[in-house]
Write an enzyme that holds these catalytic residues in place. Structure first.
Site, PDB file in Angstrom:
ATOM      1  N   HIS A   1       0.841  -1.196   0.000  1.00 45.76           N
ATOM      2  CA  HIS A   1       0.000   0.000   0.000  1.00 45.76           C
ATOM      3  C   HIS A   1       0.881   1.254   0.000  1.00 45.76           C
ATOM      4  O   HIS A   1       1.928   1.289   0.670  1.00 45.76           O
ATOM      5  CB  HIS A   1      -0.917   0.001   1.224  1.00 45.76           C
ATOM      6  CG  HIS A   1      -1.986   1.054   1.126  1.00 45.76           C
ATOM      7  ND1 HIS A   1      -1.739   2.381   1.400  1.00 45.76           N
ATOM      8  CD2 HIS A   1      -3.288   0.976   0.741  1.00 45.76           C
ATOM      9  CE1 HIS A   1      -2.856   3.079   1.195  1.00 45.76           C
ATOM     10  NE2 HIS A   1      -3.805   2.248   0.793  1.00 45.76           N
TER      11      HIS A   1
ATOM     12  N   GLU B   1      -3.924   1.881  -7.283  1.00 42.37           N
ATOM     13  CA  GLU B   1      -4.381   3.016  -6.488  1.00 42.37           C
ATOM     14  C   GLU B   1      -3.458   4.211  -6.727  1.00 42.37           C
ATOM     15  O   GLU B   1      -2.401   4.322  -6.083  1.00 42.37           O
ATOM     16  CB  GLU B   1      -4.333   2.666  -5.006  1.00 42.37           C
ATOM     17  CG  GLU B   1      -5.200   1.491  -4.620  1.00 42.37           C
ATOM     18  CD  GLU B   1      -5.492   1.502  -3.127  1.00 42.37           C
ATOM     19  OE1 GLU B   1      -6.651   1.707  -2.762  1.00 42.37           O
ATOM     20  OE2 GLU B   1      -4.553   1.342  -2.338  1.00 42.37           O
TER      21      GLU B   1
HETATM   22  P1  PGA Z   1      -9.570   6.141  -0.136  1.00 42.07           P
HETATM   23  O1  PGA Z   1      -8.396   5.107   0.221  1.00 42.07           O
HETATM   24  O2  PGA Z   1     -10.745   5.352  -0.596  1.00 42.07           O
HETATM   25  O3  PGA Z   1      -9.825   6.907   1.138  1.00 42.07           O
HETATM   26  O4  PGA Z   1      -9.042   7.030  -1.221  1.00 42.07           O
HETATM   27  C1  PGA Z   1      -8.161   3.998  -0.583  1.00 42.07           C
HETATM   28  C2  PGA Z   1      -6.965   3.224  -0.096  1.00 42.07           C
HETATM   29  O5  PGA Z   1      -5.992   3.827   0.364  1.00 42.07           O
HETATM   30  O6  PGA Z   1      -6.964   1.981  -0.130  1.00 42.07           O
END
Ligand code: PGA
Length: 248
Positions: free
Chosen positions: A108, A175
């Site tokens: 992450h 992401e």
């Molecule tokens: P968010 O976070 O939906 O608050 O943008 C997503 C994540 O970090 O997995």
């Protein structure tokens, strides 16, 4: 198959997490019955059915719960790649096993950027938990500078250094860092283009994450090569997360 994953990060207490998952289970079990159109939607949400929706919750470490629910799979946001030992502040495979945890987020961007996890360390973690047979949600994503420089594809490729992209229990979550927690999701075209690129070398399920909410989840899920969503902020309220799941 659609995958919905809630990442609570450093939010919610153990009691809140327990109440949350109980409510989510109740919602999913209602969905197991007959939907409002009278159709039997049983096959959609059965955890072991082939056409299932998979629902993951990644609670805070201090709020880990037994992974023993019918519809919800409880996973770990993080762990060190070790059975146990002298690693102050970490949890290892031994602690996860006590909770029956068999899924984990690795890579992450908050671990990479805030806690300085290198690609080499992430690859080591990946290999360890792959060997243990864990379902791995492997997170990748570029920051704004990379996006603006046009080097997104090379950057994402580099995030697979040392990673077995053929691992059978792998899910990849794209992401973009500039879309995480900002309330501004990536544009649909950006998501579609990037997922198409990822699909060119990955045959595993692909999730999108970054400001997914109950309003944009439907259009994101309908994009080609998007198999699910990883949700942070909007997953913290169970009603909102249920609404996101309700799109299938
Ligand atoms: P968010 O976070 O939906 O608050 O943008 C997503 C994540 O970090 O997995």
């Amino acid at each position: 198959m659609a995958i919905f994953a809630a990442n609570f990060k450093c939010n919610l207490t153990r009691a809140q997490t327990k109440a949350y998952i109980a409510e989510l289970e109740a919602y999913l079990s209602r969905r197991m019955g007959v939907d409002s159109n009278g159709a039997d939607c049983k096959a959609d949400l059965t955890r072991d059915s082939k056409e299932r929706a998979e629902v993951f919750v990644f609670p805070n470490q201090a709020a880990l719960l037994e992974n023993a629910y019918t519809f919800v799979r409880v996973g770990a946001q993080n762990a060190h790649c070790v059975e146990n030992g002298g690693f102050t502040g970490e949890i290892g495979a031994q602690q996860l096993r006590e909770f029956g945890i068999d899924s984990i987020l690795i890579g992450h961007s908050e671990r990479r950027t805030i806690f300085g996890e290198s690609q080499a360390y992430i690859a080591q973690k990946f290999a360890y938990f792959a060997k243990a047979g864990f379902r791995i949600i492997y997170c990748i994503g570029e920051d704004l500078a990379v996006r603006q420089s046009g080097g997104v594809e090379a950057f994402l490729r580099a995030e697979f250094e040392g990673i077995n992209a053929q691992y059978e229990n792998l899910i990849v979550a794209y992401e973009p860092i500039w879309a995480i927690g900002t309330g501004v999701s990536a544009g649909l075209e950006d998501i579609e283009r990037t997922h198409k690129f990822l699909r060119s070398f990955l045959s595993v399920p692909l999730l999108y994450g970054g400001s997914v909410n109950e309003k944009n989840a439907g259009e994101i899920m309908r994009l080609a090569n998007v198999d699910g969503v990883l949700v942070g902020s909007a997953s913290l309220e169970v009603a909102r997360f249920c609404e996101i799941i309700s799109i299938i």
